[in-house]
Design an enzyme around this catalytic site. Structure first.
Site, PDB file in Angstrom:
ATOM      1  CD  GLU A   1      -9.124   9.078  -1.123  1.00  0.00           C
ATOM      2  OE1 GLU A   1      -8.053   9.667  -1.182  1.00  0.00           O
ATOM      3  OE2 GLU A   1      -9.567   8.576  -0.075  1.00  0.00           O
TER       4      GLU A   1
ATOM      5  N   GLY B   1      -2.382   4.132  -0.950  1.00  0.00           N
ATOM      6  CA  GLY B   1      -1.233   3.648  -0.182  1.00  0.00           C
ATOM      7  C   GLY B   1      -0.473   2.533  -0.871  1.00  0.00           C
TER       8      GLY B   1
ATOM      9  CG  ASN C   1      -6.327  11.185   5.236  1.00  0.00           C
ATOM     10  OD1 ASN C   1      -6.165  11.291   6.462  1.00  0.00           O
ATOM     11  ND2 ASN C   1      -6.987  10.176   4.686  1.00  0.00           N
TER      12      ASN C   1
ATOM     13  CE  LYS D   1      -4.466   7.664   4.160  1.00  0.00           C
ATOM     14  NZ  LYS D   1      -4.428   6.552   3.233  1.00  0.00           N
TER      15      LYS D   1
ATOM     16  CD  GLU E   1      -6.576   4.236   4.911  1.00  0.00           C
ATOM     17  OE1 GLU E   1      -6.567   5.156   5.740  1.00  0.00           O
ATOM     18  OE2 GLU E   1      -5.798   4.183   3.930  1.00  0.00           O
TER      19      GLU E   1
ATOM     20  CG  HIS F   1     -10.266   7.281   3.913  1.00  0.00           C
ATOM     21  ND1 HIS F   1      -9.611   6.078   3.965  1.00  0.00           N
ATOM     22  CD2 HIS F   1      -9.476   8.113   3.190  1.00  0.00           C
ATOM     23  CE1 HIS F   1      -8.469   6.181   3.303  1.00  0.00           C
ATOM     24  NE2 HIS F   1      -8.363   7.407   2.822  1.00  0.00           N
TER      25      HIS F   1
ATOM     26  CB  SER G   1      -0.599   6.151  -5.261  1.00  0.00           C
ATOM     27  OG  SER G   1      -0.696   5.041  -4.386  1.00  0.00           O
TER      28      SER G   1
HETATM   29  P1  PGA Z   1      -2.302   7.807  -0.420  1.00  0.00           P
HETATM   30  O1  PGA Z   1      -3.666   7.955   0.420  1.00  0.00           O
HETATM   31  O2  PGA Z   1      -2.042   9.134  -1.072  1.00  0.00           O
HETATM   32  O3  PGA Z   1      -1.248   7.460   0.616  1.00  0.00           O
HETATM   33  O4  PGA Z   1      -2.516   6.728  -1.406  1.00  0.00           O
HETATM   34  C1  PGA Z   1      -4.726   8.693  -0.096  1.00  0.00           C
HETATM   35  C2  PGA Z   1      -5.885   8.689   0.879  1.00  0.00           C
HETATM   36  O5  PGA Z   1      -6.101   7.687   1.552  1.00  0.00           O
HETATM   37  O6  PGA Z   1      -6.605   9.683   0.997  1.00  0.00           O
END
Ligand code: PGA
Length: 321
Positions: free
Chosen positions: A231, A237, A77, A79, A163, A161, A277
């Site tokens: 997640e 993140g 992803n 983003k 976010e 997601h 992460s």
């Molecule tokens: P990250 O994000 O690996 O940077 O923690 C994962 C995601 O949001 O799918």
């Protein structure tokens, strides 16, 4: 379909160390009386009752899980990252990487670069969008329709997601509608779920995940083309990855939820991937967990060689099997 998990066995010492890792998810796990001479058995009874798992009649060895039968799946992803130049570099890194064959690999570039990626990336890797509109396109300023995504060659879309849930404010029903529409158009859905830190600390992880699962289940016509991405929001993140045991515990619970609320067949077939992460250093241990069927990767998917390492962590899964 059901197999005996080896991931939670290993005697009272291992039991004690597992207990600390489950802290915050189900507080009552911590109340186990380890002075009991039969503490290992008591632990597994406790786990089974809290996870609502089918109990094992095959001796005292362990927890019964319903490990998935689907192919390992790794999504990147990207983003809201990248430029034409950085994406061109990333694509050439991916094109030159050696990838294990028995993994489905997907990348999700920002909308504006999907065409560039589709035209330059090896067909070995499929393309996903990071979002879509809830229905047919038209007078919806700033939105992107599923039909348009298909026109560009997208096979997948990431929905739900955290976010988008927590920064943009999308709710379960809105996400469910998007999932239903995308599936109806033949586009696969990477259906994200996961709890906030305060929800985990309040012992609500399963409640939150099950509610989000229910919203998908209530909306979608079929689970054939859905990959569930667990997640935990506190791990996204942040560099604070869930331990393999923490992730496995929730994955088992999600699979069990699917079995009870959809069907045993769907529970077995649906890939449940972990995100939060994941990187080249921690992917192998996570991949060994029986119910972790792959990964959704953010930051580490922006580096071609590291993303390839994560894709190839399927080899750890095979060794552990
Ligand atoms: P990250 O994000 O690996 O940077 O923690 C994962 C995601 O949001 O799918």
């Amino acid at each position: 379909m059901a197999v005996v998990s080896t991931s939670l066995v290993g005697g009272a010492a291992a039991v004690a160390s597992q207990l600390t890792q489950f802290s915050g998810l189900r507080r009552s796990f911590l109340k186990l009386d380890t002075s009991n001479s039969n503490s290992t058995q008591a632990f597994f009874q406790n786990v089974n009752s809290h996870l609502h798992l089918a109990s094992s009649n095959k001796g005292c060895r362990g927890v019964v899980t319903m490990a998935g039968s689907g192919k390992f799946f790794v999504g990147g992803n990207w983003k809201c990252n990248g430029t034409k130049d950085s994406i061109s570099k990333l694509v050439s890194e991916l094109n030159s990487a050696t990838l294990e064959s028995d993994v489905d690999v997907v990348v999700a570039p920002p909308f504006v670069y999907i065409d560039q990626v589709k035209n330059s990336l090896s067909d070995r890797i499929e393309i996903s969008a990071q979002n879509c509109w809830i229905g047919k396109g038209g007078a919806f300023t700033g939105e992107i329709s599923v039909e348009q995504l298909k026109d560009l060659g997208c096979k997948w879309v990431v929905l739900g997601h955290s976010e988008r849930r927590h920064i943009i404010g999308e709710d379960d029903q809105f996400i469910g509608k998007k999932a239903a529409y995308a599936l109806g158009q033949g586009v696969g859905v990477i259906a994200c779920i996961g709890e906030l830190l305060e929800e985990r600390e309040a012992g609500k992880t399963f409640d939150v995940c099950f509610q989000q699962m229910k919203a998908y289940a209530d909306a979608v016509p079929s689970w054939d083309n859905i990959v569930v991405a667990y997640e935990p929001v506190w791990a996204i993140g942040t560099g604070k990855v869930a331990t393999p045991a923490q992730a496995q515990e929730v994955h088992v619970a999600i699979r069990d939820w699917l079995s009870k609320n959809v069907s045993a067949e769907v529970a077995s077939k649906t890939r449940i991937i972990y995100g939060g992460s994941v990187n080249g250093g921690n992917c192998a241990e996570l991949a060994k967990q029986e119910d972790i069927d792959g990964f959704l990767v953010g930051g580490a998917s922006l580096k071609g060689p590291e993303f390839a390492t994560i894709i190839n962590s399927v080899t750890s899964k095979k060794v552990a099997a």
